[in-house]
Design a protein around this motif. Structure first.
Motif, PDB file in Angstrom:
ATOM      1  N   TRP A 214     123.381 -54.061  75.760  1.00 18.52           N
ATOM      2  CA  TRP A 214     124.123 -54.899  76.714  1.00 18.52           C
ATOM      3  C   TRP A 214     124.184 -56.342  76.217  1.00 18.52           C
ATOM      4  O   TRP A 214     125.237 -56.977  76.290  1.00 18.52           O
ATOM      5  CB  TRP A 214     123.455 -54.843  78.084  1.00 18.52           C
ATOM      6  N   ARG A 215     123.081 -56.848  75.689  1.00 20.74           N
ATOM      7  CA  ARG A 215     123.080 -58.222  75.170  1.00 20.74           C
ATOM      8  C   ARG A 215     123.993 -58.357  73.960  1.00 20.74           C
ATOM      9  O   ARG A 215     124.658 -59.377  73.791  1.00 20.74           O
ATOM     10  CB  ARG A 215     121.656 -58.658  74.813  1.00 20.74           C
ATOM     11  N   PHE A 216     124.045 -57.326  73.096  1.00 16.03           N
ATOM     12  CA  PHE A 216     124.948 -57.381  71.950  1.00 16.03           C
ATOM     13  C   PHE A 216     126.396 -57.418  72.417  1.00 16.03           C
ATOM     14  O   PHE A 216     127.218 -58.127  71.846  1.00 16.03           O
ATOM     15  CB  PHE A 216     124.730 -56.177  71.034  1.00 16.03           C
ATOM     16  N   ARG A 217     126.715 -56.676  73.470  1.00 14.87           N
ATOM     17  CA  ARG A 217     128.092 -56.637  73.958  1.00 14.87           C
ATOM     18  C   ARG A 217     128.517 -57.954  74.607  1.00 14.87           C
ATOM     19  O   ARG A 217     129.697 -58.156  74.853  1.00 14.87           O
ATOM     20  CB  ARG A 217     128.276 -55.484  74.928  1.00 14.87           C
ATOM     21  N   GLN A 218     127.568 -58.828  74.859  1.00 12.78           N
ATOM     22  CA  GLN A 218     127.899 -60.132  75.425  1.00 12.78           C
ATOM     23  C   GLN A 218     128.135 -61.176  74.345  1.00 12.78           C
ATOM     24  O   GLN A 218     128.460 -62.312  74.645  1.00 12.78           O
ATOM     25  CB  GLN A 218     126.767 -60.615  76.350  1.00 12.78           C
ATOM     26  N   THR A 219     127.993 -60.820  73.086  1.00 13.81           N
ATOM     27  CA  THR A 219     128.087 -61.792  72.005  1.00 13.81           C
ATOM     28  C   THR A 219     129.506 -61.891  71.460  1.00 13.81           C
ATOM     29  O   THR A 219     130.339 -61.014  71.660  1.00 13.81           O
ATOM     30  CB  THR A 219     127.150 -61.410  70.847  1.00 13.81           C
ATOM     31  N   VAL A 220     129.729 -62.964  70.747  1.00 15.37           N
ATOM     32  CA  VAL A 220     131.008 -63.170  70.074  1.00 15.37           C
ATOM     33  C   VAL A 220     131.161 -62.155  68.947  1.00 15.37           C
ATOM     34  O   VAL A 220     132.266 -61.691  68.655  1.00 15.37           O
ATOM     35  CB  VAL A 220     131.094 -64.621  69.540  1.00 15.37           C
ATOM     36  N   ALA A 221     130.053 -61.778  68.328  1.00 22.83           N
ATOM     37  CA  ALA A 221     130.108 -60.815  67.228  1.00 22.83           C
ATOM     38  C   ALA A 221     130.653 -59.471  67.712  1.00 22.83           C
ATOM     39  O   ALA A 221     131.400 -58.805  66.987  1.00 22.83           O
ATOM     40  CB  ALA A 221     128.722 -60.636  66.616  1.00 22.83           C
ATOM     41  N   TYR A 222     130.306 -59.071  68.913  1.00 20.82           N
ATOM     42  CA  TYR A 222     130.824 -57.815  69.446  1.00 20.82           C
ATOM     43  C   TYR A 222     132.334 -57.908  69.632  1.00 20.82           C
ATOM     44  O   TYR A 222     133.065 -56.971  69.302  1.00 20.82           O
ATOM     45  CB  TYR A 222     130.145 -57.468  70.770  1.00 20.82           C
ATOM     46  N   GLN A 223     132.807 -59.028  70.140  1.00 17.63           N
ATOM     47  CA  GLN A 223     134.254 -59.217  70.302  1.00 17.63           C
ATOM     48  C   GLN A 223     134.944 -59.201  68.936  1.00 17.63           C
ATOM     49  O   GLN A 223     136.017 -58.620  68.780  1.00 17.63           O
ATOM     50  CB  GLN A 223     134.543 -60.525  71.043  1.00 17.63           C
ATOM     51  N   ALA A 224     134.316 -59.833  67.949  1.00 18.49           N
ATOM     52  CA  ALA A 224     134.877 -59.842  66.598  1.00 18.49           C
ATOM     53  C   ALA A 224     134.899 -58.430  66.015  1.00 18.49           C
ATOM     54  O   ALA A 224     135.869 -58.038  65.357  1.00 18.49           O
ATOM     55  CB  ALA A 224     134.071 -60.779  65.706  1.00 18.49           C
ATOM     56  N   LEU A 225     133.846 -57.663  66.264  1.00 17.90           N
ATOM     57  CA  LEU A 225     133.786 -56.296  65.768  1.00 17.90           C
ATOM     58  C   LEU A 225     134.875 -55.438  66.399  1.00 17.90           C
ATOM     59  O   LEU A 225     135.536 -54.651  65.717  1.00 17.90           O
ATOM     60  CB  LEU A 225     132.404 -55.704  66.033  1.00 17.90           C
ATOM     61  N   ARG A 226     135.090 -55.602  67.683  1.00 16.38           N
ATOM     62  CA  ARG A 226     136.162 -54.862  68.357  1.00 16.38           C
ATOM     63  C   ARG A 226     137.526 -55.235  67.799  1.00 16.38           C
ATOM     64  O   ARG A 226     138.382 -54.378  67.573  1.00 16.38           O
ATOM     65  CB  ARG A 226     136.115 -55.128  69.863  1.00 16.38           C
ATOM     66  N   GLU A 227     137.734 -56.518  67.566  1.00 18.76           N
ATOM     67  CA  GLU A 227     139.012 -56.962  67.020  1.00 18.76           C
ATOM     68  C   GLU A 227     139.217 -56.422  65.600  1.00 18.76           C
ATOM     69  O   GLU A 227     140.312 -55.950  65.268  1.00 18.76           O
ATOM     70  CB  GLU A 227     139.074 -58.488  67.008  1.00 18.76           C
ATOM     71  N   PHE A 228     138.183 -56.483  64.782  1.00 19.86           N
ATOM     72  CA  PHE A 228     138.303 -55.962  63.422  1.00 19.86           C
ATOM     73  C   PHE A 228     138.583 -54.465  63.439  1.00 19.86           C
ATOM     74  O   PHE A 228     139.427 -53.972  62.679  1.00 19.86           O
ATOM     75  CB  PHE A 228     137.045 -56.253  62.603  1.00 19.86           C
ATOM     76  N   ASN A 229     137.873 -53.715  64.286  1.00 23.14           N
ATOM     77  CA  ASN A 229     138.094 -52.271  64.357  1.00 23.14           C
ATOM     78  C   ASN A 229     139.522 -51.952  64.764  1.00 23.14           C
ATOM     79  O   ASN A 229     140.137 -51.022  64.231  1.00 23.14           O
ATOM     80  CB  ASN A 229     137.103 -51.624  65.312  1.00 23.14           C
ATOM     81  N   ALA A 230     140.070 -52.710  65.704  1.00 26.32           N
ATOM     82  CA  ALA A 230     141.458 -52.484  66.131  1.00 26.32           C
ATOM     83  C   ALA A 230     142.426 -52.767  64.987  1.00 26.32           C
ATOM     84  O   ALA A 230     143.365 -51.993  64.751  1.00 26.32           O
ATOM     85  CB  ALA A 230     141.771 -53.361  67.335  1.00 26.32           C
ATOM     86  N   LYS A 231     142.206 -53.855  64.271  1.00 24.48           N
ATOM     87  CA  LYS A 231     143.088 -54.188  63.142  1.00 24.48           C
ATOM     88  C   LYS A 231     142.938 -53.186  62.003  1.00 24.48           C
ATOM     89  O   LYS A 231     143.921 -52.839  61.350  1.00 24.48           O
ATOM     90  CB  LYS A 231     142.791 -55.600  62.639  1.00 24.48           C
ATOM     91  N   ALA A 232     141.729 -52.744  61.752  1.00 24.54           N
ATOM     92  CA  ALA A 232     141.500 -51.783  60.671  1.00 24.54           C
ATOM     93  C   ALA A 232     142.120 -50.423  61.007  1.00 24.54           C
ATOM     94  O   ALA A 232     142.642 -49.745  60.123  1.00 24.54           O
ATOM     95  CB  ALA A 232     140.010 -51.634  60.399  1.00 24.54           C
ATOM     96  N   ARG A 233     142.078 -50.026  62.285  1.00 22.40           N
ATOM     97  CA  ARG A 233     142.709 -48.772  62.686  1.00 22.40           C
ATOM     98  C   ARG A 233     144.225 -48.865  62.603  1.00 22.40           C
ATOM     99  O   ARG A 233     144.903 -47.877  62.342  1.00 22.40           O
ATOM    100  CB  ARG A 233     142.288 -48.391  64.102  1.00 22.40           C
ATOM    101  N   ALA A 234     144.775 -50.055  62.853  1.00 24.22           N
ATOM    102  CA  ALA A 234     146.219 -50.234  62.806  1.00 24.22           C
ATOM    103  C   ALA A 234     146.747 -50.191  61.376  1.00 24.22           C
ATOM    104  O   ALA A 234     147.912 -49.871  61.152  1.00 24.22           O
ATOM    105  CB  ALA A 234     146.607 -51.554  63.467  1.00 24.22           C
ATOM    106  N   ALA A 235     145.911 -50.487  60.404  1.00 23.12           N
ATOM    107  CA  ALA A 235     146.326 -50.476  59.000  1.00 23.12           C
ATOM    108  C   ALA A 235     146.403 -49.033  58.500  1.00 23.12           C
ATOM    109  O   ALA A 235     145.810 -48.121  59.072  1.00 23.12           O
ATOM    110  CB  ALA A 235     145.337 -51.266  58.152  1.00 23.12           C
ATOM    111  N   GLU A 236     147.127 -48.848  57.429  1.00 21.25           N
ATOM    112  CA  GLU A 236     147.187 -47.530  56.785  1.00 21.25           C
ATOM    113  C   GLU A 236     145.785 -47.166  56.291  1.00 21.25           C
ATOM    114  O   GLU A 236     145.010 -48.046  55.922  1.00 21.25           O
ATOM    115  CB  GLU A 236     148.164 -47.570  55.613  1.00 21.25           C
ATOM    116  N   PRO A 237     145.450 -45.879  56.238  1.00 18.88           N
ATOM    117  CA  PRO A 237     144.088 -45.496  55.843  1.00 18.88           C
ATOM    118  C   PRO A 237     143.659 -45.993  54.463  1.00 18.88           C
ATOM    119  O   PRO A 237     142.502 -46.308  54.257  1.00 18.88           O
ATOM    120  CB  PRO A 237     144.131 -43.963  55.874  1.00 18.88           C
ATOM    121  N   ASP A 238     144.585 -46.070  53.533  1.00 15.28           N
ATOM    122  CA  ASP A 238     144.214 -46.495  52.176  1.00 15.28           C
ATOM    123  C   ASP A 238     144.680 -47.908  51.848  1.00 15.28           C
ATOM    124  O   ASP A 238     144.613 -48.325  50.689  1.00 15.28           O
ATOM    125  CB  ASP A 238     144.805 -45.520  51.149  1.00 15.28           C
ATOM    126  N   ASP A 239     145.134 -48.651  52.843  1.00 13.70           N
ATOM    127  CA  ASP A 239     145.632 -50.009  52.600  1.00 13.70           C
ATOM    128  C   ASP A 239     144.466 -50.988  52.639  1.00 13.70           C
ATOM    129  O   ASP A 239     144.154 -51.594  53.653  1.00 13.70           O
ATOM    130  CB  ASP A 239     146.694 -50.378  53.633  1.00 13.70           C
TER     131      ASP A 239
END
Length: 171
Positions: free
Chosen positions: A59-84
């Motif tokens: 719960w404390r990790f989910r309150q951090t900026v790093a968690y928000q950054a991780l979610r944003e990176f995961n969304a961008k990485a999923r949106a990219a082509e698998p081998d791009d």
């Protein structure tokens, strides 16, 4: 000739009467399921405490900026082509620079304003550091022409895993 009875011995009739008065051994009753032994109660309490600590930590990790950054990176990485790998590197670069800006104060030595070798040195230092090859690729790939990083030395899944590890280390 009959042998005399030893002194203190009972006559045969008295012995049979005493044996008839004996009872069988009584077996103890079955061990009940409830209430459990104190050791089991302590073990259950310890397991509950460990689960509570892990839940609070998550719960404390989910309150951090790093968690928000991780979610944003995961969304961008999923949106990219698998081998791009270049799209993954561009997403990682933007997220990591903003996270570094939050972690470090602004100024000339801030990681957010570092470029080239200084950014590579920053990525290779600290917790969850990148290896030199991956850090150099990450520093340059977002700025190359589209499609030119396809044959780079780093695979997209390996880069994404390293970026996720780096972001989680900043939490």
């Amino acid at each position: 000739m009959t042998t005399p009875a030893p002194s203190g011995a009972l006559p045969a009739g008295a012995q049979e009467g005493m044996l008839a008065g004996l009872r069988d051994i009584e077996l103890p009753s079955a061990v009940p399921f409830w209430p459990p032994a104190p050791g089991w109660i302590a073990l259950a309490g310890l397991a509950g405490l460990v689960l509570l600590i892990l839940a609070i930590r998550e719960w404390r990790f989910r309150q951090t900026v790093a968690y928000q950054a991780l979610r944003e990176f995961n969304a961008k990485a999923r949106a990219a082509e698998p081998d791009d790998v270049q799209a993954v590197a561009a997403a990682a670069s933007s997220v990591m620079r903003r996270l570094a800006r939050v972690d470090e104060p602004a100024g000339d030595g801030s990681p957010a304003v570092r470029t080239g070798a200084a950014w590579v040195d920053f990525l290779c230092a600290g917790k969850a550091a990148f290896d030199a090859e991956t850090a150099a690729f990450l520093a340059g790939a977002p700025y190359w022409p589209p499609g030119s990083a396809g044959s780079g030395p780093v695979e997209a899944p390996r880069l994404a895993a390293a970026v996720r590890r780096w972001i989680r280390a900043r939490a």
